[in-house]
Scaffold this motif. Structure first.
Motif, short mmCIF file in Angstrom:
data_model
loop_
_atom_site.label_atom_id
_atom_site.label_comp_id
_atom_site.label_asym_id
_atom_site.label_seq_id
_atom_site.Cartn_x
_atom_site.Cartn_y
_atom_site.Cartn_z
N LYS A 12 0.82 -1.20 0.00
CA LYS A 12 0.00 0.00 0.00
C LYS A 12 0.85 1.26 0.00
O LYS A 12 1.63 1.49 0.94
N ASN A 13 0.73 2.05 -1.07
CA ASN A 13 1.38 3.37 -1.16
C ASN A 13 2.85 3.32 -0.74
O ASN A 13 3.33 4.19 0.00
N ILE A 38 3.77 2.69 -4.71
CA ILE A 38 3.56 1.34 -5.24
C ILE A 38 2.36 0.71 -4.54
O ILE A 38 2.33 0.59 -3.31
N ASN A 39 1.36 0.32 -5.32
CA ASN A 39 0.19 -0.38 -4.82
C ASN A 39 0.04 -1.68 -5.60
O ASN A 39 -0.06 -1.67 -6.83
N LEU A 40 0.03 -2.80 -4.86
CA LEU A 40 0.06 -4.09 -5.54
C LEU A 40 -0.43 -5.19 -4.61
O LEU A 40 -0.21 -5.14 -3.40
N GLU A 41 -1.10 -6.18 -5.19
CA GLU A 41 -1.51 -7.37 -4.44
C GLU A 41 -0.81 -8.59 -5.04
O GLU A 41 -0.72 -8.73 -6.26
N GLY A 74 4.29 4.27 3.50
CA GLY A 74 3.43 3.19 3.03
C GLY A 74 3.50 1.98 3.94
O GLY A 74 4.11 2.01 5.01
N ASP A 75 2.87 0.90 3.51
CA ASP A 75 2.82 -0.30 4.34
C ASP A 75 2.85 -1.56 3.47
O ASP A 75 2.49 -1.53 2.30
N ILE A 76 3.30 -2.65 4.10
CA ILE A 76 3.31 -3.97 3.46
C ILE A 76 2.59 -4.93 4.40
O ILE A 76 2.99 -5.08 5.57
N LEU A 77 1.54 -5.54 3.92
CA LEU A 77 0.77 -6.49 4.72
C LEU A 77 1.05 -7.91 4.24
O LEU A 77 0.91 -8.19 3.05
N ILE A 83 3.96 -5.69 8.28
CA ILE A 83 5.29 -6.18 8.65
C ILE A 83 6.24 -5.03 8.98
O ILE A 83 7.43 -5.24 9.20
N ARG A 84 5.69 -3.82 9.04
CA ARG A 84 6.50 -2.68 9.48
C ARG A 84 6.48 -2.59 11.00
O ARG A 84 5.45 -2.80 11.64
#
Length: 330
Positions: A12-13, A38-41, A74-77, A83-84
């Protein structure tokens, strides 16, 4: 990919900046913007290809996903959890589930460790085996699975060829049964014949263990062969996302079209139009306006110089493009 697919990782972002020496024209400290919004699944069980020219940020993205780089914003899930800023115990668990295969097979191995030691180390750290006998049995199984001779278990990295070293890295990566493996140009340092062997090995293991890969490369033919979906990056941004089979059939973004036009035709008699991007790749240092491709794109509009296009759905399911050319049609 359909909505039935389980999202393993969500980005996310995501932004990643690096401080560099010097100052900008405005007197501010110079900052290199490696990744921007960057936004990506990433779906469970898929192979997601990431492609772009050198300096586009694809390797930085991979290192952020595995935790080697800390995102600026932003964040990484992973499996729905950020996971931040996680605890040391949670980070150890995350390392077990997310592994990485690096570009240089030699520098990613400890020259003081034997091949067996390199493969067994992750299992010892994460305590995935009980006792010495079980460990030896598991190492033996892994050697056979990746096509390494079990008689070479006590050899050191310098005694192996490049392809054998990369097989060793693959064995080490899958030894602790991860859910996600980041492959950062895993075959670019190998001979062409060996590249095919390693790629086929990775595909075989992916099907056997239902692994999820993020496959980073600059070779379109390799990415098309292995990927379920493909992400095209340019100067720290995602400019297009499509299914693996659509990359040649229906490239939308001018940058994607230019990349494909650079691939030599299969037959000498085949005529192919070459799309030449004029100008130089803009510097990722400092702030800039508009689309990152605006200075090189042959279809650039006045709007492109002032605004940044967002990724939008276009046409077939899952096909997204960041380009103002398709906004009226979407």
């Amino acid at each position: 990919m359909t909505s039935e697919k389980k999202v393993l990782m969500e980005i996310k972002n995501l932004k990643k900046d690096f401080k560099v020496k010097g100052k900008t024209k405005g007197g501010k400290k110079a900052v290199l913007h490696a990744l921007q919004e960057i936004n990506l699944e990433i779906y469970e069980g898929e192979i997601l290809g990431v492609i772009g020219e050198s300096g586009c940020g694809k390797s930085t993205l991979g290192r952020c996903l595995v935790g080697l780089h800390k995102p600026t914003a932003g964040d990484i899930l992973f499996e729905g959890k950020s996971i931040r800023n996680i605890s040391s115990r949670e980070k150890l668990s995350l390392c077990k589930n997310i592994q990485m295969i690096f570009q240089d097979p030699y520098s990613s191995l400890d020259p003081r460790h034997t091949a067996a030691d390199s493969v067994s180390e992750p299992m010892i750290v994460h305590k995935t085996v009980k006792g010495k006998k079980e460990l030896e049995k598991r190492v033996l199984e892994l050697f056979k699975q990746v096509g390494l001779d079990v008689q070479h278990m006590n050899r050191y990295p310098h005694e192996f060829s490049g392809g054998q070293r990369q097989r060793l890295n693959v064995a080490r990566a899958i030894s602790i049964n991860p859910k996600l493996i980041i492959c950062d140009e895993p075959v670019s340092a190998l001979d062409v014949s060996i590249q095919a062997q390693i790629i086929n090995l990775l595909k075989t293991l992916q099907k056997k263990y239902n692994l999820t890969y993020v496959f980073i490369s600059h070779d379109l033919s390799v990415v098309k062969y292995v990927s379920d979906r493909i992400v095209i990056m340019y100067l720290g941004k995602i400019v297009e996302i499509c299914r693996g089979g659509d990359i040649y059939k229906n490239p939308l973004h001018p940058y994607t079209q230019a990349l494909l036009s650079a691939i030599p035709p299969e037959s000498p008699e085949e005529e192919k139009e070459r799309i030449v991007l004029s100008g130089e790749v803009p510097s990722p240092i400092g702030e800039r306006e508009g689309c990152p491709m605006s200075g090189r794109c042959t279809r650039c509009m006045e709007r492109c110089k002032k605004e940044v296009p967002e990724l939008r759905n276009h046409g077939e399911e899952g096909h997204q493009v960041a380009c103002f050319l398709y906004e009226k049609e979407s």
